[in-house]
Scaffold this active site. Structure first.
Site, PDB file in Angstrom:
ATOM      1  N   GLY A  89       0.818  -1.263   0.002  1.00  0.00           N
ATOM      2  CA  GLY A  89       0.051  -0.001  -0.059  1.00  0.00           C
ATOM      3  C   GLY A  89       0.858   1.443  -0.221  1.00  0.00           C
ATOM      4  CB  SER A  90       0.177   4.580   1.164  1.00  0.00           C
ATOM      5  OG  SER A  90      -0.901   4.848   0.585  1.00  0.00           O
ATOM      6  CB  THR A  91       4.514   1.649   3.555  1.00  0.00           C
ATOM      7  OG1 THR A  91       4.094   0.352   2.919  1.00  0.00           O
ATOM      8  CG2 THR A  91       3.727   1.905   4.697  1.00  0.00           C
TER       9      THR A  91
END
Length: 548
Positions: A291-293
């Site tokens: 995801g956004s990491t």
């Protein structure tokens, strides 16, 4: 007459010569047997008469970086039988006694006593009470020898790292198996002289060959830090109603693992009492969509390739359409006009999807591999996963690279991501993460890293990560007195082939302190229920550990 005497003399001399040659051969053979091979033949004969009972060597200690004992050995008694020394009509009676005293199956015990072998194990690692009762009974043909048992003074501390060992003193999982050749002691033996039938002879020769302890293993982890991390992780999982979780902290200047925790956990001394899945070190062996990491990876690649600069602006109307797919930003209505820094602060899917599209398959694949994804990190731990990184093909939909830009359509391990974050922290050097500091008395090996990005790129991404914590979704990772950098992530889990809207992995990857980074860490909580976002769920655990 003269001829007859001459022939007779020749015959006599021939017989004498043959006799002398025979004597010479005999004496040469005798010399060879007695002098040249005498010691070997004696030892061989002695070995045939001396029936050995194996005695395991204690396994080497496993220590933390400061010498704290994490796994050791203690001596416990084990019971063996010499079947030939037990009178046939007594075997049933003795089987009854042994099954009662040692809590053994009576029929299996009798079967062991009837075997035509020199010795059989009846039970390893008996209790003190069992040993005392057995010695009082003093049963002929039943013996007791010392046998080491693996002990873990702090029970489940670092259990997923250390692993487990078996009843026969062998490593089965974790560091116990990968370094079994180092930790395993050398077997000794207890030998008693016996006759051809296997019975002990009067005034028998008895030989004890002492076992040798295995070499010690010093890990990179800090026991106190590891304990604090395990407690913080377990508490957070309970608070958020999550199913499981993990956390890893690395030394950014060496790749040393300072702490690595997975939950749920288990006690390695009594591992049979736990489900097998509890022993899985998900921080190393399991894959997930980050995801956004993963946006910090996209950011670094875009900077390296020159398609993004700190001054570049993006416009997010709330969605983008690629390959017939409508990709939505998490914020209804979008973020509007924003800088590159603000795009990471806002965790804007449209901005980073755009960068993924502009990088394209070939470049995205190149940088991802260069940064350590899609391949094993090389950590000294069994079962490491490689990850899944799509290879670009002519028919690959463009939306694939858009999704990769914000951390979907790619599978990685948490270890790969935190290793990359450590490289951002130290100026662009990727170190092989490792758990072993030294083996035995040997000095630690020289640590070398590989430059994976320009120092200026690393510095820019580091400043962006600081901005996320100061101004964006990572505010809960702030620590008084420290400048912390990081990135949050709330990755939808794939359930039945579709992205779930309720099952997520909430995560945070961070570095601290920003001015002179020392550690990089990742915290990932699987399927929290009371709250879902990475900034809410995972970032506070990182902040708590940095505060120690």
């Amino acid at each position: 007459m003269h001829i007859s005497n001459l022939a007779e003399k020749k015959r006599v001399w021939f017989m004498l010569l043959a006799f002398l040659i025979t004597c010479l051969i005999f004496w040469v053979r005798l010399f060879f047997i007695q002098i040249v091979r005498g010691e070997m033949i004696y030892e061989s004969a002695l070995t045939q008469r001396l029936r050995p009972i194996p005695v395991d060597g204690p396994r080497g200690d496993i220590l933390d970086r400061h010498g704290v004992l994490l796994a050791g050995s203690e001596d416990l008694a084990s019971v063996y039988a010499i079947p030939i020394e037990i009178v046939v009509h007594d075997k049933a009676r003795i089987a009854d006694i042994l099954s009662e005293v040692l809590n053994l199956d009576r029929e299996k015990t009798l079967e062991q006593l009837k075997k035509r072998v020199s010795a059989v194990w009846l039970k390893k690692r008996i209790s003190q009470e069992e040993e005392t009762r057995l010695r009082e009974l003093n049963i002929k043909g039943i013996g007791i020898v010392s046998c080491p048992k693996r002990v873990y003074p702090y029970h489940n501390l670092a259990a997923h790292i250390i692993g487990i060992s078996g009843i026969d003193n062998q490593g089965l999982e974790g560091m116990e198996i990968i370094y079994d050749h180092v930790l395993s002691g050398k077997r000794g033996s207890y030998m008693v002289e016996r006759d051809a039938s296997g019975k002990e002879v009067p005034d028998a020769v008895k030989v004890y060959q002492e076992p040798i302890r295995g070499s010690s293993l010093t890990l990179t982890i800090d026991a106190a830090f590891q304990s604090a991390l395990e407690k913080a992780l377990a508490k957070r999982i309970e608070e958020t109603g999550a199913k499981s979780g993990l956390a890893i902290f690395l030394d950014v200047l060496s790749g040393e693992v300072l702490a690595m925790a997975s939950y749920p956990t288990f006690d390695p001394e009594n591992y049979q009492e736990y489900p097998a899945i509890n022993r899985r070190n998900i921080a190393v062996t399991d894959l997930y969509e980050p995801g956004s990491t993963f946006k910090i990876v996209t950011a670094a690649a875009a900077l390296e390739e020159g398609i993004a600069t700190p001054s570049r602006r993006f416009f997010d109307p709330g969605f983008m359409v690629v390959s017939g797919w409508r990709i939505r930003c998490w914020r209804r209505g979008g973020h509007g006009s924003q800088t590159f820094f603000e795009a990471l602060e806002n965790s804007c899917n449209v901005a980073f999807g755009t960068l993924g599209l502009e990088l394209g398959g070939e470049k995205f694949n190149y940088y991802a591999r260069k940064y350590g994804f899609g391949q094993k990190s090389g950590i000294d731990f069994p079962g490491e996963a490689t990850g899944i990184l799509y290879k670009p093909k002519p028919d690959t939909p463009l939306v694939t690279w858009v999704n990769m830009g914000f951390g979907q359509s790619i599978s990685i391990t948490p270890l790969q991501l935190v290793s990359f974050a450590a490289a951002i922290a130290n100026g662009g050097i990727l170190y092989v993460p490792h758990l072993v500091k030294s083996v035995g008395n040997a000095n630690p090996a020289e640590i070398k890293g590989t430059r994976i990005m320009d120092e200026k790129t690393a510095q820019t991404v580091k400043e962006m990560m600081y901005s996320v914590v100061e101004n964006g979704s990572g505010r809960t990772a702030q620590v008084e007195g420290y400048r912390v950098g990081g990135k949050t992530g709330t990755a939808q889990m794939v359930v039945d082939g579709r992205y779930s809207h309720s099952a997520v992995i909430a995560s945070f990857v961070g570095i601290a302190p920003i001015d002179s980074p020392a550690i990089a860490g990742i915290v990932a909580i699987h399927e929290p229920t009371t709250m879902q976002y990475g900034g809410q769920v995972a970032a506070p655990v990182f902040a708590e550990m940095v505060s120690i």
